[in-house]
Design a protein around this motif. Structure first.
Motif, PDB file in Angstrom:
ATOM      1  N   ILE A   1       0.830  -1.209   0.000  1.00 10.33           N
ATOM      2  CA  ILE A   1       0.000   0.000   0.000  1.00 10.33           C
ATOM      3  C   ILE A   1       0.863   1.257   0.000  1.00 10.33           C
ATOM      4  O   ILE A   1       0.569   2.240  -0.694  1.00 10.33           O
ATOM      5  N   PHE A   2       1.956   1.262   0.768  1.00 10.60           N
ATOM      6  CA  PHE A   2       2.848   2.425   0.777  1.00 10.60           C
ATOM      7  C   PHE A   2       3.397   2.701  -0.624  1.00 10.60           C
ATOM      8  O   PHE A   2       3.524   3.857  -1.047  1.00 10.60           O
ATOM      9  N   LYS A   3       3.723   1.636  -1.366  1.00 12.83           N
ATOM     10  CA  LYS A   3       4.210   1.812  -2.735  1.00 12.83           C
ATOM     11  C   LYS A   3       3.117   2.390  -3.624  1.00 12.83           C
ATOM     12  O   LYS A   3       3.377   3.255  -4.471  1.00 12.83           O
ATOM     13  N   GLN A   4       1.883   1.929  -3.438  1.00 17.24           N
ATOM     14  CA  GLN A   4       0.768   2.465  -4.224  1.00 17.24           C
ATOM     15  C   GLN A   4       0.522   3.933  -3.903  1.00 17.24           C
ATOM     16  O   GLN A   4       0.197   4.728  -4.790  1.00 17.24           O
ATOM     17  N   MET A   5       0.707   4.309  -2.652  1.00 21.76           N
ATOM     18  CA  MET A   5       0.491   5.688  -2.227  1.00 21.76           C
ATOM     19  C   MET A   5       1.644   6.596  -2.633  1.00 21.76           C
ATOM     20  O   MET A   5       1.463   7.814  -2.751  1.00 21.76           O
ATOM     21  N   GLY A   6       2.822   6.027  -2.801  1.00 23.05           N
ATOM     22  CA  GLY A   6       3.989   6.845  -3.076  1.00 23.05           C
ATOM     23  C   GLY A   6       4.506   7.560  -1.850  1.00 23.05           C
ATOM     24  O   GLY A   6       5.248   8.545  -1.950  1.00 23.05           O
ATOM     25  N   GLY A   7       4.118   7.085  -0.679  1.00 27.42           N
ATOM     26  CA  GLY A   7       4.546   7.695   0.578  1.00 27.42           C
ATOM     27  C   GLY A   7       3.975   6.906   1.738  1.00 27.42           C
ATOM     28  O   GLY A   7       3.314   5.884   1.561  1.00 27.42           O
ATOM     29  N   VAL A   8       4.219   7.415   2.950  1.00 25.37           N
ATOM     30  CA  VAL A   8       3.801   6.725   4.173  1.00 25.37           C
ATOM     31  C   VAL A   8       2.973   7.687   5.019  1.00 25.37           C
ATOM     32  O   VAL A   8       3.378   8.842   5.219  1.00 25.37           O
ATOM     33  N   PRO A   9       1.816   7.270   5.533  1.00 20.36           N
ATOM     34  CA  PRO A   9       1.039   8.147   6.427  1.00 20.36           C
ATOM     35  C   PRO A   9       1.830   8.490   7.685  1.00 20.36           C
ATOM     36  O   PRO A   9       2.689   7.726   8.128  1.00 20.36           O
ATOM     37  N   LYS A  10       1.519   9.627   8.263  1.00 17.37           N
ATOM     38  CA  LYS A  10       2.220  10.043   9.480  1.00 17.37           C
ATOM     39  C   LYS A  10       1.861   9.151  10.664  1.00 17.37           C
ATOM     40  O   LYS A  10       2.685   8.913  11.538  1.00 17.37           O
ATOM     41  N   SER A  11       0.621   8.671  10.694  1.00 24.62           N
ATOM     42  CA  SER A  11       0.182   7.790  11.780  1.00 24.62           C
ATOM     43  C   SER A  11      -0.812   6.774  11.219  1.00 24.62           C
ATOM     44  O   SER A  11      -1.518   7.049  10.257  1.00 24.62           O
ATOM     45  N   ILE A  12      -0.833   5.591  11.824  1.00 16.98           N
ATOM     46  CA  ILE A  12      -1.751   4.522  11.415  1.00 16.98           C
ATOM     47  C   ILE A  12      -2.452   4.004  12.663  1.00 16.98           C
ATOM     48  O   ILE A  12      -1.805   3.602  13.634  1.00 16.98           O
ATOM     49  N   ARG A  13      -3.775   4.018  12.615  1.00 14.47           N
ATOM     50  CA  ARG A  13      -4.582   3.539  13.735  1.00 14.47           C
ATOM     51  C   ARG A  13      -5.017   2.099  13.466  1.00 14.47           C
ATOM     52  O   ARG A  13      -5.550   1.792  12.397  1.00 14.47           O
ATOM     53  N   ILE A  14      -4.779   1.214  14.435  1.00  9.44           N
ATOM     54  CA  ILE A  14      -5.163  -0.189  14.303  1.00  9.44           C
ATOM     55  C   ILE A  14      -5.896  -0.626  15.575  1.00  9.44           C
ATOM     56  O   ILE A  14      -5.783   0.013  16.616  1.00  9.44           O
ATOM     57  N   ASP A  15      -6.655  -1.712  15.443  1.00 10.15           N
ATOM     58  CA  ASP A  15      -7.231  -2.300  16.644  1.00 10.15           C
ATOM     59  C   ASP A  15      -6.340  -3.449  17.093  1.00 10.15           C
ATOM     60  O   ASP A  15      -5.162  -3.504  16.743  1.00 10.15           O
ATOM     61  N   ASN A  16      -6.869  -4.402  17.803  1.00  8.78           N
ATOM     62  CA  ASN A  16      -6.046  -5.454  18.397  1.00  8.78           C
ATOM     63  C   ASN A  16      -5.786  -6.583  17.399  1.00  8.78           C
ATOM     64  O   ASN A  16      -6.181  -7.740  17.629  1.00  8.78           O
ATOM     65  N   LEU A  17      -5.133  -6.262  16.286  1.00  5.95           N
ATOM     66  CA  LEU A  17      -4.775  -7.276  15.300  1.00  5.95           C
ATOM     67  C   LEU A  17      -3.714  -8.202  15.885  1.00  5.95           C
ATOM     68  O   LEU A  17      -2.698  -7.748  16.415  1.00  5.95           O
ATOM     69  N   LYS A  18      -3.942  -9.496  15.764  1.00  3.43           N
ATOM     70  CA  LYS A  18      -2.969 -10.454  16.296  1.00  3.43           C
ATOM     71  C   LYS A  18      -1.632 -10.352  15.578  1.00  3.43           C
ATOM     72  O   LYS A  18      -0.586 -10.680  16.141  1.00  3.43           O
ATOM     73  N   ALA A  19      -1.658  -9.882  14.326  1.00  5.58           N
ATOM     74  CA  ALA A  19      -0.422  -9.748  13.569  1.00  5.58           C
ATOM     75  C   ALA A  19       0.465  -8.626  14.100  1.00  5.58           C
ATOM     76  O   ALA A  19       1.661  -8.584  13.801  1.00  5.58           O
ATOM     77  N   ALA A  20      -0.107  -7.720  14.899  1.00  2.54           N
ATOM     78  CA  ALA A  20       0.667  -6.565  15.363  1.00  2.54           C
ATOM     79  C   ALA A  20       0.679  -6.406  16.872  1.00  2.54           C
ATOM     80  O   ALA A  20       1.539  -5.713  17.410  1.00  2.54           O
ATOM     81  N   VAL A  21      -0.253  -7.039  17.575  1.00  2.00           N
ATOM     82  CA  VAL A  21      -0.412  -6.800  19.013  1.00  2.00           C
ATOM     83  C   VAL A  21      -0.169  -8.093  19.780  1.00  2.00           C
ATOM     84  O   VAL A  21      -0.763  -9.130  19.484  1.00  2.00           O
TER      85      VAL A  21
END
Length: 440
Positions: free
Chosen positions: A185-205
């Motif tokens: 997604i970052f490649k599609q956007m051509g940049g990176v958001p300043k902040s990303i809000r997530i819930d309790n995804l097992k892949a990240a939390v």
């Protein structure tokens, strides 16, 4: 038409006084037929019947939409077509009416159903979303590959400020898929958001926020965030409304771009197709700012973080032991690895779509696609064909038409309905012993 008092007088003279029809007509000075009608016929209230007019009722379009609605009613709610999708598919068949005409017909068709959601009272504080802030979540979809259903886990990223969205279809929701999806997604956007809000995804939390402790993220996700430079924002427990924008986008993408289930060649092909369709979707007006979404997105791009020069490698590495049969457990599936039992431990490297097994001295023992890449389900052709047997004309515009192999479709789309039924019966019979690819 007589007033009710006059009708009552006629009934009284006829039933209580036993007057003849001629006597009643002469007494009241009315026509004999009128006296006969109200004296002897039952006068009961009748509901006004309005004959439907218009192209949906006078032509075949209404029947086509009804057949689609009946088909979709058998499916889970998330897989049903929206009014917009039905309208677009009718246009492909040559429909010249308006979107409102289709909506009115569907509303009439659904008359009598109760929407229990209207009884719910859900009030939340409206959140402010500055440019460059994103929300991320997974959503389940479905695709058709090689004539069979496969489950798709779409990683959606939304930008509430501009109402833009991105989505990457993935085979799972593990850490490798999650990080690979974000990187894409970052490649599609051509940049990176300043902040990303997530819930309790097992892949990240690792551990969600508790009463007296903060949320604990995985080391891999923190390393990924540090590399790209974005801030991680976590939601409070049981507070999905804090990322309500992406929740809505997950449904919007599913209903508008994945219903009916898209035919796909590969995940990469579907990723590119979704990207192009979502890019085109940005040409519509923002729901509240009365500005084209793409204009707002270009403004929001000024707040993105620049992409790093080097690509970020996404993989998971761990040491495993093979059993005495030379099998290693990968994605809850036992996979045979040649010569693996010769070593005490072997190194397993997992990517989002594939894996490789390496011996302690660096020898590549095996590499292949991950087992969940082969998870597929048969399309229930037998039940579909039985429904087509009752309505053979639905074949040419059914939601399942794109999933039919070309030769099979050409075989049963013959104009003669009796012959079409005969060929459908033949297919049903052969599906008892063979699958659709063998029948071809």
């Amino acid at each position: 038409m007589l007033a009710m008092s006059e009708v009552n007088c006629i009934k009284l003279l006829r039933n209580q006084k036993s007057k003849s029809i001629n006597s009643i007509a002469n007494t009241l000075g009315i026509n004999w037929r009128t006296a006969k009608k109200y004296a002897d016929e039952d006068d009961i209230p009748q509901e006004t019947q309005v004959k439907k007019r218009g192209m949906m009722y006078e032509e075949d379009w209404g029947d086509i939409v009804s057949d689609w609605l009946i088909e979709d009613r058998k499916l889970h709610r998330k897989k049903r077509r929206t009014n917009k999708t039905i309208f677009e598919q009718l246009q492909e068949l040559g429909f010249s009416g308006s979107y409102r005409t289709v909506c009115n017909y569907i509303q009439d068709w659904n008359a009598g159903k109760v929407n229990d959601d209207s009884t719910k009272d859900q009030n939340y504080e409206r959140l402010q979303h500055p440019p460059g802030e994103a929300q991320v979540d997974f959503g389940k979809m479905e695709g058709v590959k090689d004539g069979k259903y496969i489950d798709i886990h779409g990683l959606s990223l939304s930008l509430p400020f501009s109402n833009s969205a991105f989505c990457v279809p993935l085979p799972g929701e593990n850490q490798e898929c999650f990080l690979y999806g974000l990187k894409t997604i970052f490649k599609q956007m051509g940049g990176v958001p300043k902040s990303i809000r997530i819930d309790n995804l097992k892949a990240a939390v690792v551990r969600p926020r508790g009463r007296h402790e903060e949320v604990q993220f995985t080391d891999e996700f923190i390393q990924f965030a540090n590399y790209y430079g974005f801030e991680i924002q976590d939601c409070n427990p049981y507070s999905g409304h804090e990322k309500g924008h992406v929740e809505n986008k997950v449904g919007y993408i599913r209903y508008n771009f994945a219903t009916p289930s898209p035919v796909m060649e590969s995940f990469d092909q579907l990723t590119d197709e979704l990207h192009e369709r979502l890019k085109k979707d940005r040409q519509r007006m923002h729901f509240s700012k009365q500005t084209i979404i793409d204009v707002l997105y270009e403004e929001e791009q000024n707040h993105f973080i620049e992409l790093p020069e080097n690509d970020y490698p996404v993989f998971k590495e761990k040491w495993v032991r093979a059993n005495k049969y030379g099998e290693v457990m990968i994605d809850q599936v036992k996979v045979h690895i040649p010569k693996s039992y010769n070593f005490g431990q072997i190194r397993l490297v997992l990517y989002w779509d594939s894996f490789k097994v390496v011996s302690p001295n660096g020898e590549l023992l095996h590499e292949d696609f991950r087992p969940y890449m082969h998870n597929e389900r048969n399309i229930p052709w037998e039940s579909i064909l039985y429904s087509w047997l009752n309505k053979p004309r639905v074949v040419t515009y059914s939601r399942y038409k794109p999933y039919l192999p070309t030769r099979i479709y050409e075989y049963i789309r013959i104009e003669n309905m009796e012959l079409r039924k005969e060929r459908i019966r033949w297919l049903i019979q052969y599906l008892t012993w063979y699958d659709m690819n063998q029948i071809i």
